[in-house]
Scaffold this motif. Structure first.
Motif, PDB file in Angstrom:
ATOM      1  N   LEU B  21       0.538  -1.160   0.350  1.00 58.01           N
ATOM      2  CA  LEU B  21      -0.388   0.009  -0.107  1.00 58.01           C
ATOM      3  C   LEU B  21       0.752   1.151  -0.412  1.00 58.01           C
ATOM      4  O   LEU B  21       0.663   2.274  -0.656  1.00 58.01           O
ATOM      5  N   ILE B  22       1.804   1.259   1.013  1.00 54.08           N
ATOM      6  CA  ILE B  22       2.559   2.675   1.179  1.00 54.08           C
ATOM      7  C   ILE B  22       3.617   2.935  -0.085  1.00 54.08           C
ATOM      8  O   ILE B  22       3.415   3.987  -1.105  1.00 54.08           O
ATOM      9  N   VAL B  25       1.038   3.914  -3.211  1.00 61.38           N
ATOM     10  CA  VAL B  25       0.588   5.542  -2.476  1.00 61.38           C
ATOM     11  C   VAL B  25       2.265   6.803  -3.203  1.00 61.38           C
ATOM     12  O   VAL B  25       1.841   7.136  -4.325  1.00 61.38           O
ATOM     13  N   ASN B  28       2.397   7.161  -6.617  1.00 61.20           N
ATOM     14  CA  ASN B  28       1.499   7.847  -6.557  1.00 61.20           C
ATOM     15  C   ASN B  28       1.731   9.844  -7.253  1.00 61.20           C
ATOM     16  O   ASN B  28       0.781  10.384  -7.299  1.00 61.20           O
ATOM     17  N   VAL B  29       1.898   9.384  -5.820  1.00 63.16           N
ATOM     18  CA  VAL B  29       1.977  10.942  -5.375  1.00 63.16           C
ATOM     19  C   VAL B  29       2.792  12.084  -5.698  1.00 63.16           C
ATOM     20  O   VAL B  29       2.768  13.390  -5.982  1.00 63.16           O
ATOM     21  N   LEU B  61      -7.059   6.016  -9.293  1.00 62.32           N
ATOM     22  CA  LEU B  61      -6.468   4.897  -8.352  1.00 62.32           C
ATOM     23  C   LEU B  61      -6.813   3.986  -7.744  1.00 62.32           C
ATOM     24  O   LEU B  61      -6.407   2.944  -7.458  1.00 62.32           O
ATOM     25  N   PHE B  65      -4.597   0.167  -8.555  1.00 59.52           N
ATOM     26  CA  PHE B  65      -4.261  -0.703  -7.273  1.00 59.52           C
ATOM     27  C   PHE B  65      -4.788  -1.702  -7.185  1.00 59.52           C
ATOM     28  O   PHE B  65      -3.991  -2.726  -7.216  1.00 59.52           O
TER      29      PHE B  65
END
Ligand SMILES: Nc1ncnc2c1ncn2[C@@H]1O[C@H](COP(=O)(O)OP(=O)(O)OP(=O)(O)O)[C@@H](O)[C@H]1O
Ligand SMILES: [Mg+2]
Lengths: 327, 336
Positions: B21-22, B25, B28-29, B61, B65
């Motif tokens: 997950l991290i 994220v 994508n940021v 997104l 994912f």
């Protein structure tokens, strides 16, 4: 001939702040079959003396200043590590104070017993298979009255109670059939009921195996229960040495007198406990003359200058005090 | 024991999910636009949009994912936008090289570090102790690239004892592919010449990589050994006439190894993620170089793949450490 003979033995520890003169001219002989108690305040050097008997004080920081230690006629200080290994556990066996810390936490009881038994076998030039070693270990555990000894071999120290652990330590000490058993405060860490069981066990073992016992404690009650003779230490010196009954009856050294007066007497609760004023001396710079003089109510000028020799004053009684008169 | 293992395994899976997950994220940021990068500097807006569609980057997104995780579960790490390679294939090629290097390093560090730490503890303040302290301090202080260049100059260029760089001599064909670790593959195929060739190439980078780790193993093992040697149970063993060599080498070592084992597990994880400098100096085609070149290209799928793989190994190493701990220390076995 004495089994153990310590003559004029002095030992110091070198540290950052200076030299701690921990043992000062110790004179002590123990005959075969004797039960001797060594008593003294905390820090007076009892454990250091006990370890000295097996050359277990690491040099450095320890330094032997003078004297000799003979066991069974042999000069221990002259022995090398290999020869010492035969004495350690085989001639002189040790039991220690704290059963929590003297057992290795990561080995099973059986492994630790086996290690000791194999060390003894090696010293005796003997070889045994794993099965025989295990059987010997179980037999030793049974000898210290631990129930279900075989199952216990697979347990770990943290699974045992304090009393059980102390019995395991005693069993290890028995492995080499040593003639002299040195027990350094074997019951101090146990609660009272367990304490008396362990003391009874020790007394039985000593009687049954004809062991010579040197029992160290700061508890005169413990020593009185097991020992026929008592040696009193103060700040690294022996101040009095007498048969137990005689010492309780007629202590000659002012320190012994103070020590006895400080023992609570359940039969006479109204008696005021007399503690000894002052505190134990700093061994970095011990008092000149008699090491007890700063706390002694009877001290005279001579005590400040001259170190009193340990003199024979009465039958079997030795005292290191200028003021003690022959009786 | 089984319960202990299961709970550890469960924890590992949970941590892995968190890691996925991290990384997702973060990638994508980040301000870079992977589609624009993939399409190249001269691409028109339309071309960029086509690329975006092709890689599924135009989807919302959450959907991306879910697709990514689904792919992961099937062993698909996605496709590099910079090279068009499947990331899984790249990883299978580069990771074994790094893993091999790290394993040789770790073996070296353990085989040298534990005895040296022990020796330093037993011979405290002896010249041996001071000598190991020099290793311990320089291991922390020497920068890897500088130390690597130094060794290269001395042992490869000046003395010619070992090759300067790469994994194999230019003419040597790689052994038949099995694990992509040349040492293992060569042994399995029975090609001893290739094995020694690969081993010679691994020696210098492995030493450079091992050095900081060796230093900490020595330090920790020495300190722990000194403490254990001063313990009551060691005194008791000596009092019972157990030979000094046995006291130190068998009884005390097991106690002293506990913190060392934990250290080894941690170090192993760090090493896997920290080989870039050594790989650069020795031209070692490993995961470190791959990660750096992907990062420079803002190519996120490879970066996420590397992160996950290194993380997975880190967790696996920790699991092994926990198991070793339980094996060494019975007090942990009965703990819930
Ligand atoms: N390794 C050492 N280094 C320096 N000083 C030491 C060392 N071991 C013991 N000593 C010192 O020697 C003195 C005597 O210590 P010892 O342990 O013999 O006392 P003890 O009579 O056994 O006391 P206790 O009743 O508390 O066990 C203490 O002052 C202690 O600080
Ligand atoms: Mg003591």
């Amino acid at each position: 001939m004495s089994l153990l003979e310590v003559v004029d033995y002095s030992l110091a520890f070198d540290g950052f702040e200076g030299t701690h003169q921990v043992l000062d001219a110790i004179d002590l002989a123990v005959d075969v079959g004797e039960t001797v108690g060594l008593v003294g305040e905390t820090g007076c050097g009892k454990s250091v003396l006990a370890k000295s008997l097996l050359k277990l004080n690491d040099i450095p920081p320890a330094r032997i200043l003078s004297g000799s230690i003979r066991f069974d006629g042999r000069d221990l200080l002259a022995l090398d590590e290999t020869a010492l290994r035969a004495i350690r556990g085989g001639g002189i066996a040790m039991i220690f104070q704290d059963p929590m810390t003297f057992l290795n936490p990561v080995f099973s009881i059986g492994d630790q017993m086996a290690e000791v038994i194999r060390a003894r076998d090696r010293a005796d030039n003997r070889k045994r298979g794993a099965r025989d070693v295990r059987a010997a270990a179980a037999a030793l555990l049974a000898a210290v009255r631990l129930p279900d000894a075989a199952a216990l071999l697979d347990r770990y120290p943290h699974e045992l109670s304090g009393g059980m652990r102390q019995r395991v330590l005693i069993a290890m000490a028995l492995a080499g059939h040593a003639r002299l058993l040195v027990a350094d405060e074997p019951t101090t860490a146990l609660d009272v009921t367990i304490q008396s069981q362990v003391l009874a066990l020790l007394a039985d073992l000593v009687a049954a195996q004809g062991l010579t016992l040197l029992l160290i404690s700061h508890d005169l009650g413990v020593i009185g229960a097991l020992c026929r003779r008592i040696v009193v230490m103060y700040a690294g010196t022996i101040v009095e040495d007498a048969p137990a009954a005689q010492l309780f009856d007629r202590p000659l050294h002012p320190y012994t007198q103070g020590l006895l007066a400080a023992v609570p007497d359940i039969g006479r609760p109204e008696r005021r406990l007399a503690g000894i004023p002052g505190s134990i001396p700093n061994l970095l710079a011990p008092p000149a003359g008699c090491r007890f003089h700063p706390r002694c109510p009877l001290a005279i000028e001579r005590c400040r200058r001259e170190r009193p020799a340990l003199r024979r004053i009465a039958a079997g009684q030795r005292v290191a005090c200028h003021l003690a008169e022959p009786v | 024991m089984a319960r202990f293992l299961l709970s550890r395994l469960g924890l590992t899976i949970l941590m892995l999910a968190g890691l996925v997950l991290i990384t997702f994220v973060i990638s994508n940021v980040a301000p870079a636009d992977p589609a624009a990068l993939a399409a190249g500097p001269d691409a028109t807006r339309d071309m960029v949009e086509t690329v975006r569609k092709e890689y599924g980057l135009d989807r919302p997104l959450p959907e991306q994912f879910v697709r990514y995780v689904g792919g992961l579960l099937a062993g698909n790490f996605g496709r590099s936008v910079a090279t068009g390679h499947m990331v899984a294939e790249d990883l299978a090629r580069f990771f074994p090289a790094t893993f091999e290097l790290v394993s040789v390093s770790m073996t070296l560090a353990i085989l040298l570090g534990v005895p040296l730490g022990m020796l330093a503890a037993v011979r405290r303040n002896h010249w041996l102790d001071h000598a190991t302290r020099v290793i311990a301090v320089s291991g922390v202080a020497l920068p890897a690239f500088w130390f690597g260049l130094l060794l290269q100059l001395l042992f490869a260029v000046q003395l010619g004892l070992v090759p300067t760089s790469g994994r194999l001599e230019v003419g040597t064909p790689p052994p038949p592919v099995l694990t992509n670790m040349y040492l293992v593959d060569a042994l399995v195929a029975g090609q001893l010449d290739t094995f020694w060739d690969a081993f010679g190439h691994a020696v210098l980078p492995a030493i450079v990589l091992a050095f900081p780790c060796l230093a900490s193993i020595i330090r920790v093992n020495r300190a722990e050994m000194i403490e254990v040697l001063g313990s009551d149970y060691v005194l008791a063993a000596r009092a019972h006439g157990v030979a000094r060599a046995r006291v130190v080498g068998v009884l005390a070592l097991r106690n002293a190894m506990l913190p060392t084992v934990a250290l080894i597990g941690l170090r192993y994880g760090w090493m896997l993620g920290g080989t870039v400098l050594v790989e650069t100096v020795f031209d070692w085609p490993g995961i470190g170089l791959y990660a750096v070149s992907s990062a420079i290209a803002a190519d996120f799928k490879p970066i996420m793949g590397v992160t996950l793989l290194v993380g997975l190994n880190f967790m696996f190493a920790n699991l092994l450490v926990d198991l070793a701990y339980a094996g060494l220390d019975p007090r942990l076995r009965t703990a819930p």
